[in-house]
Design a protein around this motif. Structure first.
Motif, short mmCIF file in Angstrom:
data_model
loop_
_atom_site.label_atom_id
_atom_site.label_comp_id
_atom_site.label_asym_id
_atom_site.label_seq_id
_atom_site.Cartn_x
_atom_site.Cartn_y
_atom_site.Cartn_z
N ASP A 182 -5.55 6.80 3.08
CA ASP A 182 -4.95 5.82 2.17
C ASP A 182 -5.22 4.39 2.64
O ASP A 182 -5.31 3.47 1.82
N LEU A 183 -5.34 4.21 3.94
CA LEU A 183 -5.61 2.89 4.50
C LEU A 183 -7.08 2.50 4.40
O LEU A 183 -7.50 1.47 4.94
N VAL A 188 -9.02 -6.00 -3.18
CA VAL A 188 -7.64 -6.41 -3.39
C VAL A 188 -7.55 -7.92 -3.49
O VAL A 188 -6.80 -8.47 -4.31
N TYR A 210 1.33 -8.63 2.66
CA TYR A 210 0.87 -7.25 2.66
C TYR A 210 1.81 -6.40 3.52
O TYR A 210 2.14 -6.77 4.64
N HIS A 215 -0.58 3.65 -5.83
CA HIS A 215 -1.48 4.41 -4.95
C HIS A 215 -2.91 3.90 -5.09
O HIS A 215 -3.42 3.70 -6.20
N CYS A 264 -7.71 6.13 -6.85
CA CYS A 264 -7.71 7.08 -5.75
C CYS A 264 -8.19 8.46 -6.23
O CYS A 264 -7.78 8.88 -7.32
N LEU A 314 0.85 -1.18 0.00
CA LEU A 314 0.00 0.00 0.00
C LEU A 314 0.89 1.23 0.00
O LEU A 314 1.59 1.52 0.99
N CYS A 356 1.06 -2.58 -6.21
CA CYS A 356 1.82 -1.65 -5.36
C CYS A 356 1.64 -0.18 -5.70
O CYS A 356 2.45 0.64 -5.26
N THR A 388 3.08 -1.96 4.23
CA THR A 388 2.91 -0.54 3.92
C THR A 388 3.94 0.27 4.69
O THR A 388 4.78 -0.29 5.39
N PHE A 448 -7.21 1.93 0.11
CA PHE A 448 -7.18 0.49 0.36
C PHE A 448 -8.57 -0.07 0.60
O PHE A 448 -9.38 0.50 1.33
#
Length: 332
Positions: free
Chosen positions: A154-155, A85, A95, A77, A51, A16, A75, A97, A80
């Motif tokens: 982002d997570l 996924v 996984y 952007h 995103c 991530l 891998c 990050t 998540f």
């Protein structure tokens, strides 16, 4: 039994890529590793995987044409979204990050995204944004997500959520179950040593090129009052940082205690370090993932591996690995 006998290199990876957290440098390592071994990369149509929308499997180039295709590395952007996924990546995927000090990340994001993010552009400074957030920040507006709790976003989480203990603890537990390794950008050589160990790769695989490095003038440090306001504004990012800072150093300690001959294996005296060089910066920092790049162009730009462009030799990684082992043995 030695690590070389027990350890099988991981071939299915999900990284991530957190914005403004040295993630482009890690991405370069993964792209080069995959390209050298003819692995299948799950690339976006353009420069990111949908995103700021939650990730969907169909954001991967050509996934809708062949959904049974086996990918090795995902891998880029994304926001998540684990169920989607899993549609792309095999069950046995690893996984990981990377996180960064939230105040440093926010300052870097403000500098890097100031022209494309309305909140940054209109406020003109972090201090002014933090003094009147209701005026300048609107999450419903395109690209204002860069302006608050960016790592939490982002997570796959809500950057405007209240830091309610039950919600936060459940989210942290979910992240711990999902990510096998959470790294800290401030300790880059240490994180590469841990990543190498987690993936069972060779130390030579971890040589890297620094990418998206800002000019020193673009990130100058924050006054104490702004720093304090920013810590409140990005409270969820700070919760992430404190939590995984602890687990990161637990991993370092565990690595240091696992095998007394590891430093000897990692420092073969007959192995000379690569020649050092440097990659000339472009105006405004490295722009290796600008809007509008297609998948092939993204990959081409990240596979700049000529030796004269390397900005980090393997030697610092070997020394860090040896130092971790040595300090652990001294504590025992």
């Amino acid at each position: 039994m030695s690590r070389d006998v027990l350890c099988i290199p991981r071939k299915h990876l999900v990284f991530l890529k957190i914005h403004k957290a040295a993630s482009s440098t890690v991405l370069n390592i993964l792209y080069r590793y995959g390209e050298a071994r003819n692995m299948t990369l799950a690339l976006p149509f353009y420069n990111h995987l949908g995103c700021p929308k939650l990730f969907k499997a169909t954001y991967v180039k050509d996934f809708d044409k062949n959904s049974s295709k086996e990918y090795n590395i995902l891998c880029n952007h994304m926001k998540f979204n684990l169920p989607e996924v899993k549609k792309v990546m095999p069950r046995q995927s690893s996984y990981f990050t990377i996180l960064r000090n939230p105040n440093k990340l926010a300052e870097s994001a403000c500098s890097y995204f100031h022209t494309m993010t309305p909140a940054f552009r209109e406020a003109k400074s972090l201090d002014r944004l933090l003094s009147r957030p209701d005026t300048f920040y609107k999450l419903s507006r395109t690209k204002d997500h860069y302006a608050r709790n960016l790592m939490w976003f982002d997570l796959g989480q809500d950057p405007n959520a209240q830091d309610d203990p039950d919600y936060v603890n459940n989210t942290l537990l979910e992240l711990e179950r999902t990510f096998h390794l959470v790294m800290l950008a401030e300790y880059f050589n240490e994180l590469l040593v841990l990543l190498r160990e987690a993936l069972c790769w060779q130390m030579e695989d971890m040589v890297y090129i620094k990418l998206n490095v800002p000019q020193s003038s673009s990130v100058s440090g924050l006054p104490p009052t702004t720093s304090s306001k920013l810590q409140e504004w990005n409270s969820l990012g700070w919760i992430l940082d404190r939590h995984f800072n602890s687990s990161f150093w637990q991993r370092v300690a565990h690595y240091g205690q696992s095998g007394q001959d590891a430093a000897r294996r990692l420092l073969p005296p007959e192995t000379p370090p690569p020649t050092l060089g440097h990659l000339p910066p472009r105006e405004g920092g490295y722009q290796c993932c600008a809007d509008g790049f297609g998948a092939d162009e993204i990959l081409r730009r990240f596979l700049m591996v000529e030796q004269e462009h390397m900005v980090c030799s393997i030697t610092p990684l070997l020394l860090v690995s040896s130092k971790i082992k040595k300090s652990s043995r001294m504590r025992v």
